[in-house]
Structures are given as C-alpha cells and as structure tokens.
Design a protein around this motif. Structure first.
Motif, PDB file in Angstrom:
ATOM      1  N   GLY A  12      40.202  70.852 -18.355  1.00 12.96           N
ATOM      2  CA  GLY A  12      38.807  70.943 -17.980  1.00 12.96           C
ATOM      3  C   GLY A  12      38.507  71.874 -16.828  1.00 12.96           C
ATOM      4  N   THR A  14      35.745  72.192 -13.516  1.00 12.00           N
ATOM      5  CA  THR A  14      34.756  71.508 -12.689  1.00 12.00           C
ATOM      6  C   THR A  14      33.972  72.462 -11.792  1.00 12.00           C
ATOM      7  OG1 THR A  14      36.279  71.112 -10.818  1.00 12.00           O
ATOM      8  CG2 THR A  14      36.251  69.473 -12.598  1.00 12.00           C
ATOM      9  N   VAL A  26      33.246  66.501 -15.190  1.00  9.05           N
ATOM     10  CA  VAL A  26      34.420  66.680 -16.045  1.00  9.05           C
ATOM     11  C   VAL A  26      35.629  65.942 -15.483  1.00  9.05           C
ATOM     12  CG1 VAL A  26      36.151  68.388 -16.776  1.00  9.05           C
ATOM     13  CG2 VAL A  26      33.720  68.808 -17.192  1.00  9.05           C
ATOM     14  N   LEU A  30      37.711  63.115 -17.622  1.00  8.17           N
ATOM     15  CA  LEU A  30      39.130  63.170 -17.953  1.00  8.17           C
ATOM     16  C   LEU A  30      39.912  62.032 -17.299  1.00  8.17           C
ATOM     17  CD1 LEU A  30      39.862  67.013 -17.830  1.00  8.17           C
ATOM     18  CD2 LEU A  30      39.294  65.576 -19.794  1.00  8.17           C
ATOM     19  N   LEU A  52      43.228  70.671 -14.547  1.00  4.10           N
ATOM     20  CA  LEU A  52      41.881  70.998 -14.104  1.00  4.10           C
ATOM     21  C   LEU A  52      41.855  72.335 -13.362  1.00  4.10           C
ATOM     22  CD1 LEU A  52      40.291  67.696 -12.708  1.00  4.10           C
ATOM     23  CD2 LEU A  52      39.514  69.018 -14.675  1.00  4.10           C
ATOM     24  N   ALA A  75      37.177  69.951 -21.921  1.00  2.00           N
ATOM     25  CA  ALA A  75      35.828  69.789 -21.368  1.00  2.00           C
ATOM     26  C   ALA A  75      35.526  70.990 -20.480  1.00  2.00           C
ATOM     27  CB  ALA A  75      35.730  68.490 -20.571  1.00  2.00           C
ATOM     28  N   SER A  76      34.678  71.875 -20.967  1.00  2.00           N
ATOM     29  CA  SER A  76      34.377  73.103 -20.230  1.00  2.00           C
ATOM     30  C   SER A  76      33.095  73.700 -20.774  1.00  2.00           C
ATOM     31  CB  SER A  76      35.551  74.085 -20.366  1.00  2.00           C
ATOM     32  OG  SER A  76      35.307  75.263 -19.631  1.00  2.00           O
ATOM     33  N   SER A 119      34.665  68.971 -25.918  1.00  2.00           N
ATOM     34  CA  SER A 119      33.566  68.385 -25.158  1.00  2.00           C
ATOM     35  C   SER A 119      32.838  69.496 -24.415  1.00  2.00           C
ATOM     36  CB  SER A 119      34.127  67.340 -24.188  1.00  2.00           C
ATOM     37  OG  SER A 119      33.093  66.693 -23.488  1.00  2.00           O
ATOM     38  N   ALA A 214      28.566  70.054 -19.675  1.00  3.87           N
ATOM     39  CA  ALA A 214      28.980  71.226 -20.426  1.00  3.87           C
ATOM     40  C   ALA A 214      27.939  72.329 -20.500  1.00  3.87           C
ATOM     41  CB  ALA A 214      29.377  70.809 -21.839  1.00  3.87           C
TER      42      ALA A 214
END
Length: 226
Positions: A12, A14, A26, A30, A52, A75-76, A119, A214
C-alpha cells in the motif's frame, strides 16, 4: 474454494505523491487485514506481510509475486486514462508508476495468486481507444495467472472500503464452507443492512478507517468499494 490456511501480502501507499493525495487510511486497512508473522498482532485476520510506502517498490512487488502468496491485497491509487496502455498505471508506494505495459511483461507473473484484491479506484475499467481495446488492471492480472480478482468500476469511498475489506477477509478465512463469492455477498449484505459500516462499531476486530483510501473524490460522490 479458498485456501483457509493461506498467507497474504498487503501492499500500500499512504503518503502524498505529485498529483495524488495521501491515503492515511491504507495503513489502518492493511493492519486490520494482515496478521504479521512472528509477531503479537491481534488485529489482523490473515497471516502475512505488509509493505508500505518506500518498501512497496517494483522490485519488492516482483519478489512478492515470486513468493506466490495465495492472497494479494493492493491499496493505492490507480489511474485509468483512455489511450494506450502506457497511459494507465498503478502508483507504487515509492512513487513509481507500474504501467499496464509493464504489467504485461514477463517480470510480473500472478501464478499462484488465488485472489488479487485491488483496493483502488477504477481497477476493473477497460475501454477502447484508437480502435484498440485497453484492458483493465484486473483483466491483465488474470491473463498473467491470477485465479480470481476483486476490483472496482468506480471511485471508492474513504472510510467504508477498509471496513468492507476487513469484514470480507474475516468471512473468507473463518468459515471453511465460505468461498470468495459468498464472502463477498455476505459483506455486501452486512453493509446494506448497516450491520457493518462507518456509522457502526459492530464487528469484532474491525477497525474504522480515516481519510481518503483510494482517491480524492468527495465522500458523497464516491461509492462503497464493491
């Protein structure tokens, strides 16, 4: 049927990057999903590894794929731009861009991935441009070997996505009779009935997420993750 003893890799972003807002939720998302291996981590749902920001690079992403984690959660930011495959890309944690062209290369193989969860915004969108079809991130990942992909057709809401994902994985791994589709259905029903959601604290082990997950779309303009 999923592998209920599966391990997960959570990747991810952040921090803010040029042209993209920070995604502070994020880390919470996670942490709520991944139970760190060899550590006392009561919040996670599935045992695995988290990468991360600066730790999420093209090289570390390739390493994770080579290790064949059955579950892969990213997640990004994802930017889908009609045009060539060079115009659309996943933003990695170190600020580098993984284009759809690069994703097609032999470096990135998703064999061994039972479920890839994207995500991020618009990861299921594909479009024709200049007479050619530009396939979505999700479709390309499946062509590269992923058995299943969960992706989005719209900008995702900030708080609800982390909650949704954590509830989905809990359903997936805690009941040996629950497959991916059923876990997804039950998570959707929980949100529709407000059993789980940003407005409630119900759900053991599920954390609230804060900030944009996101995209920088306003909450009222965004939709739930799925």
């Amino acid at each position: 049927q999923p592998n209920h003893k599966a391990r997960i890799a959570g990747l991810g972003l952040t921090r803010a990057q040029p042209g993209f807002s920070a995604l502070p939720s994020v880390a919470t998302e996670l942490e709520g999903i991944v139970q760190r291996e060899n550590a006392d981590d009561p919040d996670g749902v599935v045992s695995g590894e988290i990468l991360l920001d600066e730790a999420f690079t093209p090289e570390s992403f390739q390493r994770i794929l080579d290790q064949r984690f059955p579950l892969l959660h990213i997640a990004s930011h994802f930017s889908f731009n009609p045009g060539t495959v060079e115009d659309s890309f996943l933003l990695l944690g170190d600020g580098s861009k993984l284009t759809l062209t690069q994703l097609k290369s032999s470096r990135y193989r998703f064999r061994g991935v039972d479920l890839l969860t994207l995500s991020a915004c618009n990861t299921a969108i594909g479009q024709k441009a200049d007479g050619k079809e530009v396939e979505s991130f999700g479709v390309l990942a499946q062509r590269r070997g992923a058995r299943g992909v969960m992706a989005t057709l719209w900008p995702v809401a900030d708080q609800s996505t982390g909650l949704f994902m954590q509830h989905f994985y809990r359903l997936l791994v805690e009941d040996t009779k629950t497959d991916k589709a059923e876990a997804l259905r039950q998570a959707q029903v929980a949100f529709l009935t407000k059993t789980i959601g940003p407005e409630t604290q119900q759900g053991a082990g599920i954390k609230r997420s804060v900030g944009c997950l996101a995209c920088d779309t306003a909450e009222e303009e965004a939709k739930p993750a799925i």
